[in-house]
Scaffold this motif. Structure first.
Motif, PDB file in Angstrom:
ATOM      1  N   ILE A  28      -2.427  32.936 -65.756  1.00 27.34           N
ATOM      2  CA  ILE A  28      -4.293  32.433 -65.498  1.00 27.34           C
ATOM      3  C   ILE A  28      -4.637  32.930 -67.085  1.00 27.34           C
ATOM      4  N   GLU A  29      -4.284  33.987 -67.053  1.00 29.30           N
ATOM      5  CA  GLU A  29      -4.965  34.368 -68.754  1.00 29.30           C
ATOM      6  C   GLU A  29      -4.550  33.374 -69.713  1.00 29.30           C
ATOM      7  N   TYR A  30      -2.736  33.663 -70.095  1.00 29.97           N
ATOM      8  CA  TYR A  30      -1.965  33.363 -70.460  1.00 29.97           C
ATOM      9  C   TYR A  30      -2.882  31.512 -70.945  1.00 29.97           C
ATOM     10  N   GLU A  40      -2.115  24.265 -59.790  1.00 30.79           N
ATOM     11  CA  GLU A  40      -1.709  24.395 -58.302  1.00 30.79           C
ATOM     12  C   GLU A  40      -0.327  24.302 -57.888  1.00 30.79           C
ATOM     13  N   LYS A  41       0.360  25.346 -57.276  1.00 35.14           N
ATOM     14  CA  LYS A  41       2.057  25.485 -57.063  1.00 35.14           C
ATOM     15  C   LYS A  41       2.735  25.871 -58.233  1.00 35.14           C
ATOM     16  N   LEU A  42       2.079  25.565 -59.527  1.00 34.98           N
ATOM     17  CA  LEU A  42       2.510  26.442 -60.259  1.00 34.98           C
ATOM     18  C   LEU A  42       3.921  27.153 -60.321  1.00 34.98           C
ATOM     19  N   GLU A  43       3.453  28.705 -59.290  1.00 32.75           N
ATOM     20  CA  GLU A  43       4.372  29.687 -58.684  1.00 32.75           C
ATOM     21  C   GLU A  43       5.602  29.276 -58.119  1.00 32.75           C
ATOM     22  N   ASP A  44       5.205  28.435 -57.348  1.00 30.66           N
ATOM     23  CA  ASP A  44       6.404  27.284 -57.151  1.00 30.66           C
ATOM     24  C   ASP A  44       7.466  27.002 -57.352  1.00 30.66           C
TER      25      ASP A  44
END
Length: 223
Positions: A28-30, A40-44
């Protein structure tokens, strides 16, 4: 679980230490520095990728002007304080490592993280000497769910894949261990608790924490 097992292989984040939570904050910060909202779903999508693969994904997907090496350095710098001051160990892990050493089982790490962050957290907890080899997915051709990293660790330890037990906290890591021809034990982690059913289905074993194993093995030794 340890019958005919000569080596135990560990992932790092979410498996040895409680650290998966911090990466969403960093993402989020970067991305915020470039006025980009976290999709949404970036981590996935990036789950299991090596540090380098993830940097490539960010650069191409979000048109990041930094070079791949600059992106990785920025992430290392951003995560350093978290790993030094805010990341804790999984319950019972130190005692479990001692148990493995006492029973002549060699231990290795196969992590998707950067070697710098792996080393900083292992040194913080005086764990580094427990591991015969420490590898990251940046050292092999493909990250998880491909089996490359765990096959490399097994090669280092001079053991056959079927003689290895892997501990993992995410589905793609479990798949990597299984596709390497190894037994896999999934471990609970708050970050992936919504995936528990999938983790149980994919893995050979499932534990809440390492104290659960110590209780079982202790009773076996007493018997």
């Amino acid at each position: 679980m340890l019958t005919n097992i000569k080596a135990v292989l560990f992932d790092l984040d979410g498996t040895l230490v409680d650290s998966m939570w911090l990466w969403k904050s960093i993402d989020i910060e970067y991305l915020g520095r470039y006025n980009i909202e976290l999709p949404e779903k970036l981590e996935d999508k990036i789950e299991g990728m090596s540090f380098t693969e993830t940097a490539n994904y960010f650069k191409e997907t979000f048109n990041i002007p930094e070079s791949i090496e600059e992106i990785k350095k920025t992430w290392n710098d951003m995560a350093w304080d978290y790993y030094v001051n805010k990341v804790g160990l999984k319950n019972g892990i130190m005692e479990f490592l001692e148990y493995l050493i006492k029973n002549n089982i060699t231990i290795g790490i196969g992590s998707s993280n950067s070697i710098d962050l792996v080393n900083v957290v292992l040194k913080k907890y005086n764990m580094i000497d427990y591991f015969t080899t420490i590898r990251t997915s940046c050292e092999v051709d493909r990250g998880k769910p491909f089996p490359d990293i765990y096959l490399k660790v097994a090669e280092d330890l001079k053991v056959k894949p079927e003689e290895c037990l892997v501990f993992e906290d995410i589905p793609k890591g479990i798949i990597a261990g299984k596709d390497a021809g190894m037994k896999v034990c999934a471990i609970y982690d708050d970050y992936s608790k919504s995936l528990d059913d999938e983790k149980r289905r994919l893995a050979d074993y499932y534990i809440k924490d390492y104290n659960e194993l110590l209780s079982i093995f202790g009773k076996v030794q007493e018997a």
